[in-house]
Design a protein around this motif. Structure first.
Motif, PDB file in Angstrom:
ATOM      1  N   ILE A   1       0.646  -1.253   0.079  1.00  0.00           N
ATOM      2  CA  ILE A   1       0.354   0.039  -0.010  1.00  0.00           C
ATOM      3  C   ILE A   1       0.974   1.698   0.235  1.00  0.00           C
ATOM      4  O   ILE A   1       1.329   1.364   0.769  1.00  0.00           O
ATOM      5  CB  ILE A   1      -1.528   0.067   1.034  1.00  0.00           C
ATOM      6  CG1 ILE A   1      -1.674  -1.918   1.534  1.00  0.00           C
ATOM      7  CG2 ILE A   1      -1.962   1.148   0.969  1.00  0.00           C
ATOM      8  CD1 ILE A   1      -2.795  -1.809   2.453  1.00  0.00           C
ATOM      9  N   PRO A   2       1.208   1.797  -1.158  1.00  0.00           N
ATOM     10  CA  PRO A   2       2.119   3.066  -0.768  1.00  0.00           C
ATOM     11  C   PRO A   2       1.770   3.858  -0.933  1.00  0.00           C
ATOM     12  O   PRO A   2       0.024   4.603  -1.616  1.00  0.00           O
ATOM     13  CB  PRO A   2       2.403   2.968  -2.273  1.00  0.00           C
ATOM     14  CG  PRO A   2       1.360   1.923  -3.438  1.00  0.00           C
ATOM     15  CD  PRO A   2       1.154   0.422  -2.624  1.00  0.00           C
ATOM     16  N   GLY A   3       2.186   5.045  -0.259  1.00  0.00           N
ATOM     17  CA  GLY A   3       1.761   6.280  -0.313  1.00  0.00           C
ATOM     18  C   GLY A   3       1.520   6.520   1.452  1.00  0.00           C
ATOM     19  O   GLY A   3       2.341   6.105   1.899  1.00  0.00           O
ATOM     20  N   ASN A   4       1.263   7.678   1.260  1.00  0.00           N
ATOM     21  CA  ASN A   4       1.402   8.949   2.461  1.00  0.00           C
ATOM     22  C   ASN A   4      -0.002   9.717   2.783  1.00  0.00           C
ATOM     23  O   ASN A   4      -0.560  10.170   3.562  1.00  0.00           O
ATOM     24  CB  ASN A   4       2.622   9.451   2.530  1.00  0.00           C
ATOM     25  CG  ASN A   4       3.024  10.271   3.908  1.00  0.00           C
ATOM     26  OD1 ASN A   4       2.531   8.742   4.819  1.00  0.00           O
ATOM     27  ND2 ASN A   4       4.071  10.783   4.190  1.00  0.00           N
ATOM     28  N   THR A   5      -1.023   8.916   2.118  1.00  0.00           N
ATOM     29  CA  THR A   5      -2.275   9.280   2.795  1.00  0.00           C
ATOM     30  C   THR A   5      -3.206   9.573   4.532  1.00  0.00           C
ATOM     31  O   THR A   5      -2.183   8.401   4.338  1.00  0.00           O
ATOM     32  CB  THR A   5      -3.241  10.098   1.679  1.00  0.00           C
ATOM     33  OG1 THR A   5      -4.010   8.259   1.694  1.00  0.00           O
ATOM     34  CG2 THR A   5      -2.920  10.210   0.361  1.00  0.00           C
ATOM     35  N   LYS A   6      -4.461  10.297   4.833  1.00  0.00           N
ATOM     36  CA  LYS A   6      -5.285   9.114   6.254  1.00  0.00           C
ATOM     37  C   LYS A   6      -5.605   8.207   5.754  1.00  0.00           C
ATOM     38  O   LYS A   6      -5.379   7.193   5.823  1.00  0.00           O
ATOM     39  CB  LYS A   6      -5.658  10.405   6.103  1.00  0.00           C
ATOM     40  CG  LYS A   6      -5.469  11.999   6.628  1.00  0.00           C
ATOM     41  CD  LYS A   6      -6.191  12.585   7.456  1.00  0.00           C
ATOM     42  CE  LYS A   6      -5.356  13.755   7.782  1.00  0.00           C
ATOM     43  NZ  LYS A   6      -6.684  14.875   8.066  1.00  0.00           N
ATOM     44  N   VAL A   7      -5.723   7.987   4.108  1.00  0.00           N
ATOM     45  CA  VAL A   7      -6.530   6.535   3.437  1.00  0.00           C
ATOM     46  C   VAL A   7      -5.389   5.621   4.221  1.00  0.00           C
ATOM     47  O   VAL A   7      -5.818   4.329   4.291  1.00  0.00           O
ATOM     48  CB  VAL A   7      -7.547   6.948   2.209  1.00  0.00           C
ATOM     49  CG1 VAL A   7      -8.280   5.684   1.347  1.00  0.00           C
ATOM     50  CG2 VAL A   7      -8.460   8.157   2.117  1.00  0.00           C
ATOM     51  N   VAL A   8      -4.825   5.971   3.466  1.00  0.00           N
ATOM     52  CA  VAL A   8      -3.618   5.026   2.979  1.00  0.00           C
ATOM     53  C   VAL A   8      -2.776   3.454   4.830  1.00  0.00           C
ATOM     54  O   VAL A   8      -3.068   3.299   5.174  1.00  0.00           O
ATOM     55  CB  VAL A   8      -1.942   5.100   2.658  1.00  0.00           C
ATOM     56  CG1 VAL A   8      -0.906   4.665   2.709  1.00  0.00           C
ATOM     57  CG2 VAL A   8      -2.276   5.432   0.649  1.00  0.00           C
ATOM     58  N   ALA A   9      -3.154   5.224   5.354  1.00  0.00           N
ATOM     59  CA  ALA A   9      -2.224   4.688   6.994  1.00  0.00           C
ATOM     60  C   ALA A   9      -3.456   3.874   7.395  1.00  0.00           C
ATOM     61  O   ALA A   9      -3.074   3.185   8.170  1.00  0.00           O
ATOM     62  CB  ALA A   9      -2.346   6.057   7.853  1.00  0.00           C
ATOM     63  N   VAL A  10      -4.370   4.159   7.474  1.00  0.00           N
ATOM     64  CA  VAL A  10      -5.679   3.253   7.882  1.00  0.00           C
ATOM     65  C   VAL A  10      -5.760   2.168   7.175  1.00  0.00           C
ATOM     66  O   VAL A  10      -5.741   0.754   7.701  1.00  0.00           O
ATOM     67  CB  VAL A  10      -7.389   3.819   7.721  1.00  0.00           C
ATOM     68  CG1 VAL A  10      -7.859   3.093   7.976  1.00  0.00           C
ATOM     69  CG2 VAL A  10      -7.486   5.714   8.705  1.00  0.00           C
ATOM     70  N   LYS A  11      -5.299   1.986   5.633  1.00  0.00           N
ATOM     71  CA  LYS A  11      -5.168   0.452   5.102  1.00  0.00           C
ATOM     72  C   LYS A  11      -4.620  -0.005   6.221  1.00  0.00           C
ATOM     73  O   LYS A  11      -4.288  -0.851   6.331  1.00  0.00           O
ATOM     74  CB  LYS A  11      -5.313   1.525   3.647  1.00  0.00           C
ATOM     75  CG  LYS A  11      -6.385   1.418   2.998  1.00  0.00           C
ATOM     76  CD  LYS A  11      -6.550   1.415   1.591  1.00  0.00           C
ATOM     77  CE  LYS A  11      -7.455   1.961   0.827  1.00  0.00           C
ATOM     78  NZ  LYS A  11      -7.173   1.907  -0.808  1.00  0.00           N
ATOM     79  N   LYS A  12      -3.294   0.314   5.843  1.00  0.00           N
ATOM     80  CA  LYS A  12      -2.269  -0.027   6.229  1.00  0.00           C
ATOM     81  C   LYS A  12      -1.906  -0.392   8.241  1.00  0.00           C
ATOM     82  O   LYS A  12      -2.231  -1.544   8.263  1.00  0.00           O
ATOM     83  CB  LYS A  12      -0.695   0.654   6.807  1.00  0.00           C
ATOM     84  CG  LYS A  12      -0.593   1.097   4.939  1.00  0.00           C
ATOM     85  CD  LYS A  12       0.764   1.751   6.026  1.00  0.00           C
ATOM     86  CE  LYS A  12       1.624   1.648   4.170  1.00  0.00           C
ATOM     87  NZ  LYS A  12       2.602   3.520   4.220  1.00  0.00           N
ATOM     88  N   MET A  13      -3.144   0.059   8.767  1.00  0.00           N
ATOM     89  CA  MET A  13      -3.421  -0.024  10.297  1.00  0.00           C
ATOM     90  C   MET A  13      -3.778  -1.276  10.609  1.00  0.00           C
ATOM     91  O   MET A  13      -3.967  -1.903  11.585  1.00  0.00           O
ATOM     92  CB  MET A  13      -4.234   0.976  11.127  1.00  0.00           C
ATOM     93  CG  MET A  13      -4.043   0.936  12.370  1.00  0.00           C
ATOM     94  SD  MET A  13      -6.211  -0.101  12.921  1.00  0.00           S
ATOM     95  CE  MET A  13      -7.125   0.864  11.500  1.00  0.00           C
ATOM     96  N   VAL A  14      -5.401  -1.346   9.460  1.00  0.00           N
ATOM     97  CA  VAL A  14      -5.884  -2.653   9.630  1.00  0.00           C
ATOM     98  C   VAL A  14      -5.147  -3.594   8.501  1.00  0.00           C
ATOM     99  O   VAL A  14      -5.525  -4.546   9.942  1.00  0.00           O
ATOM    100  CB  VAL A  14      -7.534  -2.060   8.284  1.00  0.00           C
ATOM    101  CG1 VAL A  14      -7.778  -3.353   8.288  1.00  0.00           C
ATOM    102  CG2 VAL A  14      -8.485  -0.991   8.438  1.00  0.00           C
ATOM    103  N   LEU A  15      -4.267  -3.671   8.446  1.00  0.00           N
ATOM    104  CA  LEU A  15      -3.391  -4.783   7.819  1.00  0.00           C
ATOM    105  C   LEU A  15      -2.966  -5.458   9.083  1.00  0.00           C
ATOM    106  O   LEU A  15      -2.725  -6.471   9.110  1.00  0.00           O
ATOM    107  CB  LEU A  15      -2.623  -4.434   6.354  1.00  0.00           C
ATOM    108  CG  LEU A  15      -3.939  -4.659   5.567  1.00  0.00           C
ATOM    109  CD1 LEU A  15      -2.945  -4.636   3.778  1.00  0.00           C
ATOM    110  CD2 LEU A  15      -4.194  -5.849   4.932  1.00  0.00           C
ATOM    111  N   ASP A  16      -1.866  -4.187   9.725  1.00  0.00           N
ATOM    112  CA  ASP A  16      -1.318  -4.320  10.588  1.00  0.00           C
ATOM    113  C   ASP A  16      -2.395  -5.379  11.907  1.00  0.00           C
ATOM    114  O   ASP A  16      -1.561  -5.333  13.108  1.00  0.00           O
ATOM    115  CB  ASP A  16      -0.221  -2.891  11.499  1.00  0.00           C
ATOM    116  CG  ASP A  16      -0.110  -3.977  12.023  1.00  0.00           C
ATOM    117  OD1 ASP A  16       0.724  -4.134  12.265  1.00  0.00           O
ATOM    118  OD2 ASP A  16       0.457  -3.136  13.466  1.00  0.00           O
TER     119      ASP A  16
END
Length: 145
Positions: free
Chosen positions: A78-93
């Motif tokens: 999930i490349p990028g540094n937006t708020k949506v990207v951060a939420v996606k990474k958090m969910v996967l984590d």
């Protein structure tokens, strides 16, 4: 302090895996020291050094390499540094249900901030700094007599 921060940044850039492993080991060891000294109130004479060394070894040999690599994988997935990207990474984590339920109050906001504001090479250190309290709790809980 600024020179120390710049030095850490240079080491992270040159040898990210080693730096993250050392950081995780040192911070997990610090969590155990806090557990033994502040929570359990063992005192310096009652401090169990092998226990601290075990926690450091877990951080150095497992947490640093595994979590550091996991963050690199997340960055590629999930490349990028937006708020949506951060939420996606958090969910996967948060893929372990028991971890999600136990840590729900702490980790989602920490990880959203971590994935949104913190550069990749510093993410493990941020998590380990927050996790020092969690490591203290785990060490105390696992070693209750």
């Amino acid at each position: 302090m600024a020179a120390l921060w710049r030095g850490c940044g240079r080491v992270l850039a040159r040898r990210p895996g080693a730096a993250q492993a050392l950081t995780a080991g040192a911070l997990m060891g610090a969590g155990d020291v806090i557990a033994q000294q502040l929570v359990e109130q063992r005192g310096l004479r009652g401090h169990h050094c092998p226990r601290t060394l075990k926690m450091m070894a877990i951080g150095f040999c497992f947490v640093g390499p595994v979590v550091g690599n996991w963050y690199r994988i997340l960055d590629r997935l999930i490349p990028g540094n937006t708020k949506v990207v951060a939420v996606k990474k958090m969910v996967l984590d948060q893929d372990y249900m028991d971890a999600l339920m136990t840590n729900y109050c702490i980790w989602p906001p920490v990880q959203i901030a971590n994935f949104y504001f913190v550069p990749l090479q510093h993410r493990l250190a941020v998590v380990q700094c927050v996790a020092i309290v969690w490591n203290c709790y785990l060490s105390w809980k696992a070693n209750r007599m």
